[in-house]
Structures are given as structure tokens and as C-alpha cells.
Design a protein around this motif. Structure first.
Motif, PDB file in Angstrom:
ATOM      1  N   ALA A  66       0.768  -1.218   0.368  1.00 33.16           N
ATOM      2  CA  ALA A  66      -0.380   0.135   0.454  1.00 33.16           C
ATOM      3  C   ALA A  66       0.930   1.680   0.250  1.00 33.16           C
ATOM      4  O   ALA A  66       0.114   2.141  -0.484  1.00 33.16           O
ATOM      5  N   THR A  67       2.065   0.964   0.875  1.00 32.23           N
ATOM      6  CA  THR A  67       3.113   2.214   0.310  1.00 32.23           C
ATOM      7  C   THR A  67       3.636   2.550  -0.373  1.00 32.23           C
ATOM      8  O   THR A  67       3.226   4.018  -0.505  1.00 32.23           O
ATOM      9  N   LEU A  68       4.081   1.402  -1.515  1.00 30.39           N
ATOM     10  CA  LEU A  68       4.843   1.942  -2.830  1.00 30.39           C
ATOM     11  C   LEU A  68       3.588   2.919  -3.657  1.00 30.39           C
ATOM     12  O   LEU A  68       3.208   3.878  -4.872  1.00 30.39           O
ATOM     13  N   MET A  69       1.894   1.937  -3.799  1.00 26.81           N
ATOM     14  CA  MET A  69       1.014   2.568  -4.493  1.00 26.81           C
ATOM     15  C   MET A  69       0.601   3.361  -4.329  1.00 26.81           C
ATOM     16  O   MET A  69      -0.313   4.790  -4.899  1.00 26.81           O
ATOM     17  N   ALA A  70       0.859   4.007  -2.929  1.00 25.15           N
ATOM     18  CA  ALA A  70       0.282   5.641  -2.231  1.00 25.15           C
ATOM     19  C   ALA A  70       1.248   6.042  -3.284  1.00 25.15           C
ATOM     20  O   ALA A  70       0.636   8.230  -2.915  1.00 25.15           O
ATOM     21  N   MET A  71       2.174   6.040  -3.242  1.00 26.90           N
ATOM     22  CA  MET A  71       3.869   7.224  -3.415  1.00 26.90           C
ATOM     23  C   MET A  71       3.396   6.490  -5.556  1.00 26.90           C
ATOM     24  O   MET A  71       3.568   8.127  -5.613  1.00 26.90           O
ATOM     25  N   ILE A  72       3.056   6.129  -5.680  1.00 26.58           N
ATOM     26  CA  ILE A  72       2.846   6.344  -7.101  1.00 26.58           C
ATOM     27  C   ILE A  72       1.546   7.146  -7.954  1.00 26.58           C
ATOM     28  O   ILE A  72       1.702   7.984  -8.781  1.00 26.58           O
ATOM     29  N   GLU A  73       0.514   7.008  -6.658  1.00 19.87           N
ATOM     30  CA  GLU A  73      -0.744   7.285  -7.190  1.00 19.87           C
ATOM     31  C   GLU A  73       0.121   9.168  -6.622  1.00 19.87           C
ATOM     32  O   GLU A  73      -0.928   9.640  -7.884  1.00 19.87           O
ATOM     33  N   ALA A  74       0.398   9.926  -5.379  1.00 23.17           N
ATOM     34  CA  ALA A  74       1.199  10.619  -5.485  1.00 23.17           C
ATOM     35  C   ALA A  74       1.638  11.940  -6.169  1.00 23.17           C
ATOM     36  O   ALA A  74       1.544  12.528  -6.374  1.00 23.17           O
ATOM     37  N   ASN A  75       2.546  10.783  -7.539  1.00 21.23           N
ATOM     38  CA  ASN A  75       3.349  11.007  -8.420  1.00 21.23           C
ATOM     39  C   ASN A  75       3.105  11.186  -9.491  1.00 21.23           C
ATOM     40  O   ASN A  75       4.126  11.369 -10.260  1.00 21.23           O
ATOM     41  N   THR A  76       1.703  11.644  -9.790  1.00 17.98           N
ATOM     42  CA  THR A  76       1.229  11.825 -11.292  1.00 17.98           C
ATOM     43  C   THR A  76       0.273  12.664 -11.869  1.00 17.98           C
ATOM     44  O   THR A  76      -0.585  13.008 -10.735  1.00 17.98           O
ATOM     45  N   ARG A  77       0.387  13.009 -12.754  1.00 18.97           N
ATOM     46  CA  ARG A  77      -1.292  13.791 -12.706  1.00 18.97           C
ATOM     47  C   ARG A  77      -2.934  13.326 -13.078  1.00 18.97           C
ATOM     48  O   ARG A  77      -3.649  13.882 -13.215  1.00 18.97           O
ATOM     49  N   LEU A  78      -2.608  12.409 -12.659  1.00 12.76           N
ATOM     50  CA  LEU A  78      -3.461  11.360 -13.873  1.00 12.76           C
ATOM     51  C   LEU A  78      -3.481   9.943 -12.705  1.00 12.76           C
ATOM     52  O   LEU A  78      -3.257   8.748 -13.180  1.00 12.76           O
ATOM     53  N   PRO A  79      -3.918  10.334 -11.398  1.00  9.22           N
ATOM     54  CA  PRO A  79      -3.897   9.411 -10.509  1.00  9.22           C
ATOM     55  C   PRO A  79      -4.674   8.451 -10.895  1.00  9.22           C
ATOM     56  O   PRO A  79      -4.482   6.793 -10.580  1.00  9.22           O
ATOM     57  N   ILE A  80      -6.241   8.683 -11.316  1.00 14.60           N
ATOM     58  CA  ILE A  80      -7.121   7.504 -11.312  1.00 14.60           C
ATOM     59  C   ILE A  80      -6.587   6.754 -12.350  1.00 14.60           C
ATOM     60  O   ILE A  80      -6.464   4.904 -11.871  1.00 14.60           O
ATOM     61  N   ASP A  81      -5.800   7.282 -14.089  1.00 15.18           N
ATOM     62  CA  ASP A  81      -5.237   5.651 -14.942  1.00 15.18           C
ATOM     63  C   ASP A  81      -3.632   5.189 -14.402  1.00 15.18           C
ATOM     64  O   ASP A  81      -4.280   4.281 -14.906  1.00 15.18           O
ATOM     65  N   THR A  82      -3.406   5.865 -13.825  1.00 15.85           N
ATOM     66  CA  THR A  82      -1.893   5.675 -13.229  1.00 15.85           C
ATOM     67  C   THR A  82      -2.412   4.087 -12.381  1.00 15.85           C
ATOM     68  O   THR A  82      -1.721   3.551 -12.396  1.00 15.85           O
ATOM     69  N   VAL A  83      -2.889   3.917 -11.428  1.00 13.38           N
ATOM     70  CA  VAL A  83      -3.188   2.872 -10.231  1.00 13.38           C
ATOM     71  C   VAL A  83      -4.122   1.878 -11.107  1.00 13.38           C
ATOM     72  O   VAL A  83      -3.776   0.650 -10.977  1.00 13.38           O
ATOM     73  N   GLY A  84      -5.175   2.513 -12.374  1.00 15.62           N
ATOM     74  CA  GLY A  84      -5.272   1.364 -12.491  1.00 15.62           C
ATOM     75  C   GLY A  84      -4.969   0.821 -13.324  1.00 15.62           C
ATOM     76  O   GLY A  84      -4.866  -0.567 -13.773  1.00 15.62           O
ATOM     77  N   ASP A  85      -4.119   1.683 -14.387  1.00 21.20           N
ATOM     78  CA  ASP A  85      -2.842   0.684 -15.584  1.00 21.20           C
ATOM     79  C   ASP A  85      -2.377  -0.245 -14.341  1.00 21.20           C
ATOM     80  O   ASP A  85      -1.799  -1.667 -15.208  1.00 21.20           O
ATOM     81  N   THR A  86      -1.912   0.052 -13.066  1.00 17.65           N
ATOM     82  CA  THR A  86      -0.678  -0.887 -12.846  1.00 17.65           C
ATOM     83  C   THR A  86      -1.591  -2.315 -12.184  1.00 17.65           C
ATOM     84  O   THR A  86      -0.683  -3.628 -12.152  1.00 17.65           O
ATOM     85  N   TYR A  87      -2.673  -2.067 -11.931  1.00 15.66           N
ATOM     86  CA  TYR A  87      -3.924  -2.918 -11.280  1.00 15.66           C
ATOM     87  C   TYR A  87      -3.982  -3.888 -12.602  1.00 15.66           C
ATOM     88  O   TYR A  87      -3.802  -5.030 -12.422  1.00 15.66           O
ATOM     89  N   SER A  88      -4.143  -3.301 -13.804  1.00 19.87           N
ATOM     90  CA  SER A  88      -4.250  -3.795 -15.054  1.00 19.87           C
ATOM     91  C   SER A  88      -2.778  -4.888 -15.482  1.00 19.87           C
ATOM     92  O   SER A  88      -3.223  -6.147 -16.024  1.00 19.87           O
ATOM     93  N   LEU A  89      -1.479  -4.306 -15.028  1.00 19.23           N
ATOM     94  CA  LEU A  89      -0.455  -5.070 -15.324  1.00 19.23           C
ATOM     95  C   LEU A  89      -0.644  -6.557 -14.568  1.00 19.23           C
ATOM     96  O   LEU A  89      -0.463  -7.186 -15.209  1.00 19.23           O
ATOM     97  N   ALA A  90      -1.033  -5.801 -13.373  1.00 15.21           N
ATOM     98  CA  ALA A  90      -1.276  -7.338 -12.532  1.00 15.21           C
ATOM     99  C   ALA A  90      -2.163  -8.154 -13.146  1.00 15.21           C
ATOM    100  O   ALA A  90      -1.117  -9.490 -12.662  1.00 15.21           O
TER     101      ALA A  90
END
Length: 545
Positions: free
Chosen positions: A163-187
Motif C-alpha cells: 500500500a505504501t508503494l501504491m500511495a507513492m505512485i498515486e501521489a506522483n502523477t497528474r492522472l492518479p486514477i489512470d496510473t493506479v488503474g494501469d498498475t492493477y491491469s498489469l498485475a
């Protein structure tokens, strides 16, 4: 003890592996948030054995992702030894030097277990629209300016998400929904690959993949060596000058064919740039061996075996082997020129199998706006994939508006307009852009874009072939040079962040491919059709090519 499979059974199992990894890719394609993935197919997916050898790659995907990912899994194994891996673990990185060349590509690797034993690893890559920094453009002066840098880390441990890493990813993008969603789609796509592989192993009674992996790799390597043996031995050199960032860049290559395989050496290529058009060696290798494969072994599966006899070197510190922390965000500009470099060398040995120069590098239109939307995104950001023409082929014309060598599809106008506040006034083939010849180069495009709200917007330009268009061959004419400007008449730079003012329009003219052979030998009926279709100016008219 299970009997050794026969030839037919080997082939059936190989075909099943391709089905497994293609389903893996389709899951990624259909669940991705980024339009460059789900609409254009900018991704890769593959299965690796316990030694980190790529056994099978999905049909869907790009050479830059697939062939650099081919080495990326070995870095994961070095960081997380096999004996430490557990079911439910997921590993992640976007390291440009040990991944796919720039920070916007996330690589996820998942170990696959069958009956409690680690049997292989699934890996995948996709392009994320925004990971912070300056954005997808060549303006940065080091990699740390280009966005969030993720070393080799665990995204999940035994099924528990970090969860800590996902929070870091979400906080460092202009498109948090897309970026988090893409990470889940890869997994998710790796998970599906694991399930389908286990089903296959149960069906065929396999306890492991070792024998199948050796069969796949050995057969593929032998097939490539057979094709190489049919070539004339020798060494051939080629040079190409492209626009660069603020000064032209000259690429040089020597391709050597021997009984051991084919080696491409880029000695003599210019030094690394101070801006983000540099290429990590992994990406240089990926597109170079793809070019070799197209010319020498197009029908042989792409895996660790077929790649083993195709090798690449480039001087450290050159633009094709840039050292960390060089900026590399737009590494595709130079990297996607490398198949043309290979073809330029091989045309001296096998001229009937290689085309003239094409646009090669994608003309991705990276657009960005500042207004925050209702979903929590900090403005809009989108890469509209577009392309120029490919070079003429020995027996056929080049392809118009086609992404070679990347293979991505063009972004539909309807998708771009639905996801961003933009309007496309024009998107059509560009007349007279394909180089004349016995075979004509493919045509580029004319694209005109405006803001749907009347507000200014940004273009993160990363274009080439403006000052150095694709060259014709054997008497064929050069393709038309690319251009970027405003509808009001101002010329924009081919590279760098620039603003399209309120009320104005962005106009792009993508390059055409080089022609091949004497234009006077072109078939009269082919020329008549081009004139009738409005793609070529009538002979003798002003501006005729």
C-alpha cells in the motif's frame, strides 16, 4: 516417468504457449486505463523460464517493449532469487536501463507456481500516460527530472499489496486514477497468464517447463543459424543523420555476418545528448535485433533462442548507450531509427529483402492541459499516436500512415476527442509526401487540432525527420520532410514543450517514406491511380514529385 513428447506434441504445446501469452496481453489491452495501451496496443507480455529466458511473447505488443523485457526478467531474478519467491508475489520497476528504456513504462513480473513449485515467470509492460516530472518530452536534463523512478521492488508479497508503494505512485502523477488503474491491469494480466499456464501443464502432465523451454530455445536458435548461414559472410557499414534536439545526430553502424550469427556495432555514433533523446542500451538492442529479425528470420518465433545469435554493441556514453542519469524520456525518437540502420547495412548484401528509409520514429502527439477535472486528475494528458510513411519495399510501395517499426495502431480521433477537450479539424493522407520511385514511399498525414474550449494547450513535441527526411534508394526520391506549425502561420520546434495559444490550431505534417528505384520506371497504371485519388500531383504540374 513420462515419455519424451513427439514432434506433434511439442508443436501443440508451443501453440498453447502462444495462446496463453496472447490471452495475457488481451487482458492488459482490455483492462488498461491509458488509451495508448487499449487503443494503440503499446504493451508487451511474455512467459519466461526459471533461467530468465523468454519462451514466448504475445502477438500483441511492440518490439521496444518485448525485446527489452526479454532481458528485464533476469534483473528481477538477480534482485529476488528464485528460492525467495512465493506465490502471490509481484515485482515492479520502471528503471530505464533494466526495463524498457524510459520511466513511463512499468514492468511487472509475477512468479508462477504449479503444485507448490516455481515453474516460470510472467512479465508484462505498458506505457503509462503520466508519472510526474516534466512529462513525456525531451526537455529534461537528467532522468530524475523525467518522473517517478521505481527501482526493483515488491508490489505485492504473498498476495498482500504494498500500500505504501501504491500511495507513492498515486501521489506522483497528474492522472492518479489512470496510473493506479494501469498498475492493477498489469498485475491482473500476469495472474491470468499464471492460471492458463497451470491449466496447460495439468492437461499435458508437465511437472515443469524445463524440457519444453530447452526445445523451444534450441529449435529457434538452430533455425536462425540456418538463415544466417544462407547469407553472404562479411561486414557492411551505414550512416544516417537525424535532427537531434538542438543539433543533428549522426548514427553509424557496422553489421557483421559470420558463422556465429550477426553482430551490429554502433561505433562512431555521436555522443549522448544533454536532452531526453538518449537511448539505454537495452532499447538500442531491442530495435536493432528486431530489424535483423525482419530481414533475416521473419518467420522464426521471437524468443531467447532466436535472439541469442543476434548481438549488439554501442560505445558507452554514446547516444545509443547513454549512462544513468542521462535523460531518456523520448528514447524512441533515435531508437526506432535503428531498423533502418540495419537495413542500410544489409542492403549491400541482400538488397532484395530490405526497404528504403521510412519515417521510423513515431509522431506521437503528446497533448496536455492545465485545468483540473472532476475526477481528481490534474489537467488532461494524452498521447495521440500518429505516424508517417514507411520506406518503399523492393517489390511493393511503402505503407502510408503506418507505425513501423513500433507496430502501434493510430489513436482514433473519436477516442481522443472523447477523452480530452480537443477537436480534430483534419486528419488525412498528405499528398505528394511519399518519395517517388519505381516503388513509392508511403505517404504521411496532415493533422490539425484545436482546443474544444478555446483555451491554450501544450504540445510536448518529440518529432524528427523535419530537417533530415527519409532518404530514397537506388534512384528513388526522398520522402517529404515533416513539419509542425500553427494554423496562424508560426513554425514550432520539432522538440520541446510549447504552447498552442487560445483560438489557434496545431498543424502537423508527418513525413513520407523514401522511394526505391528510378521514378521513370513506375508503372503507368499505378501513377494514374495515385493522381486520380489525389495522392500525387499530376506529372508536369507545379510541385509534382
Amino acid at each position: 516417468m513420462r515419455a519424451q513428447p513427439g514432434e506433434i506434441e511439442w508443436q501443440v504445446m508451443w501453440n498453447r504457449l502462444i495462446a496463453v501469452v496472447e490471452e495475457q496481453a488481451q487482458v492488459l489491452l482490455r483492462t488498461a486505463f491509458s488509451p495508448i495501451v487499449r487503443e494503440a496496443g503499446d504493451l508487451s507480455a511474455g512467459l519466461f523460464d526459471r533461467r530468465g529466458r523468454m519462451l514466448a511473447q504475445a502477438v500483441t505488443g511492440t518490439p521496444g517493449h518485448v525485446n527489452s523485457m526479454a532481458e528485464a526478467v533476469k534483473h528481477f531474478i538477480a534482485r529476488f532469487p528464485l528460492e525467495t519467491m512465493r506465490a502471490g508475489d509481484i515485482y515492479i520497476t520502471n528503471d530505464p536501463w533494466m526495463g524498457t528504456g524510459h520511466l513511463n513504462d512499468f514492468v511487472l513480473t509475477t512468479p508462477c507456481f504449479h503444485r507448490g513449485r516455481l515453474v516460470g515467470l510472467f512479465s508484462c509492460t505498458s506505457h503509462l500516460m503520466d508519472i510526474g516530472g516534466l512529462g513525456v518530452g525531451p526537455d529534461a536534463t537528467d532522468v530524475f527530472m523525467e518522473g517517478l523512478y521505481i527501482p526493483h521492488l515488491k508490489l505485492a508479497e504473498e498476495g498482500r499489496l504494498n500500500a505504501t508503494l501504491m500511495a507513492m505512485i498515486e501521489a506522483n502523477t497528474r492522472l492518479p486514477i489512470d496510473t493506479v488503474g494501469d498498475t492493477y491491469s498489469l498485475a491482473a494480466c500476469n495472474d491470468v497468464g499464471c492460471r492458463r499456464l497451470v491449466e496447460m501443464m495439468e492437461e499435458f502432465g508437465l511437472a515443469d517447463l524445463d524440457a519444453l523451454a530447452d526445445h523451444v530455445c534450441d529449435r529457434s536458435e538452430a533455425a536462425v543459424l540456418e538463415q544466417v548461414a544462407a547469407l553472404p559472410p562479411g561486414a557492411w557499414s551505414y550512416a544516417m543523420t537525424v535532427d537531434g534536439y538542438d543539433a543533428p545526430v549522426t548514427l553509424r553502424a557496422t553489421t557483421t555476418v559470420s558463422g556465429e550469427g550477426i553482430h551490429v556495432d554502433f561505433s562512431g555514433t555521436g555522443p549522448a545528448s544533454g536532452r531526453g533523446i538518449n537511448v539505454p542500451l537495452a532499447y538500442t538492442t531491442a530495435y536493432t535485433v528486431f530489424g535483423l529479425g525482419c530481414a533475416v528470420a521473419p518467420r522464426i518465433p521471437n524468443n531467447a533462442g532466436s535472439l541469442a545469435r543476434l548481438t549488439v554493441s554501442a560505445p558507452e556514453g554514446s547516444i545509443l548507450n547513454a549512462r544513468k542519469p542521462a535523460p531518456v524520456s523520448s528514447r524512441h525518437i533515435i531508437g526506432q531509427m535503428l531498423p533502418d540502420m540495419v537495413f542500410g547495412c544489409l542492403r549491400q548484401a541482400i538488397p532484395d529483402r530490405v526497404p528504403a528509409e521510412g519515417t521510423s520514429c513515431l509522431w506521437n502527439i503528446n497533448l496536455r492541459g492545465r485545468a483540473q477535472d472532476a475526477n481528481g486528475n490534474h489537467g488532461f494528458s494524452m498521447a495521440v499516436t500518429s505516424n508517417g510513411g514507411t520506406g518503399a519495399r523492393p517489390r511493393k510501395d511503402g505503407l502510408s500512415a503506418t507505425a513501423y517499426p513500433s507496430g502501434v495502431k493510430g489513436t482514433p480521433v473519436e477516442i481522443a476527442e472523447a477523452l480530452t477537450p480537443t477537436l480534430f479539424w483534419r486528419k488525412e493522407l498528405r499528398p505528394d509526401s511519399g518519395g517517388a520511385g519505381r516503388q513509392r514511399g508511403g505517404h504521411g498525414q496532415v493533422i490539425e487540432i484545436a482546443s474544444a474550449t478555446g483555451e491554450p494547450f501544450e504540445i510536448l513535441a518529440a518529432f524528427d525527420r523535419i530537417h533530415h527526411p527519409p532518404r530514397g534508394r537506388d534512384g528513388g526520391r526522398d520522402g517529404a520532410a515533416g513539419a509542425i506549425r500553427l494554423a496562424s502561420g508560426a513554425t514550432l520546434q520539432g522538440k520541446g514543450l510549447q504552447t498552442v495559444p487560445a483560438g489557434d490550431r496545431l498543424v502537423l505534417l508527418t513525413p513520407g517514406g523514401g522511394g526505391l528505384g528510378d521514378p521513370g520506371e513506375r508503372a503507368a497504371d499505378a501513377l494514374a491511380r495515385e493522381v486520380a485519388d489525389g495522392l500525387v500531383t499530376p506529372p508536369g504540374a507545379p510541385g509534382a514529385r
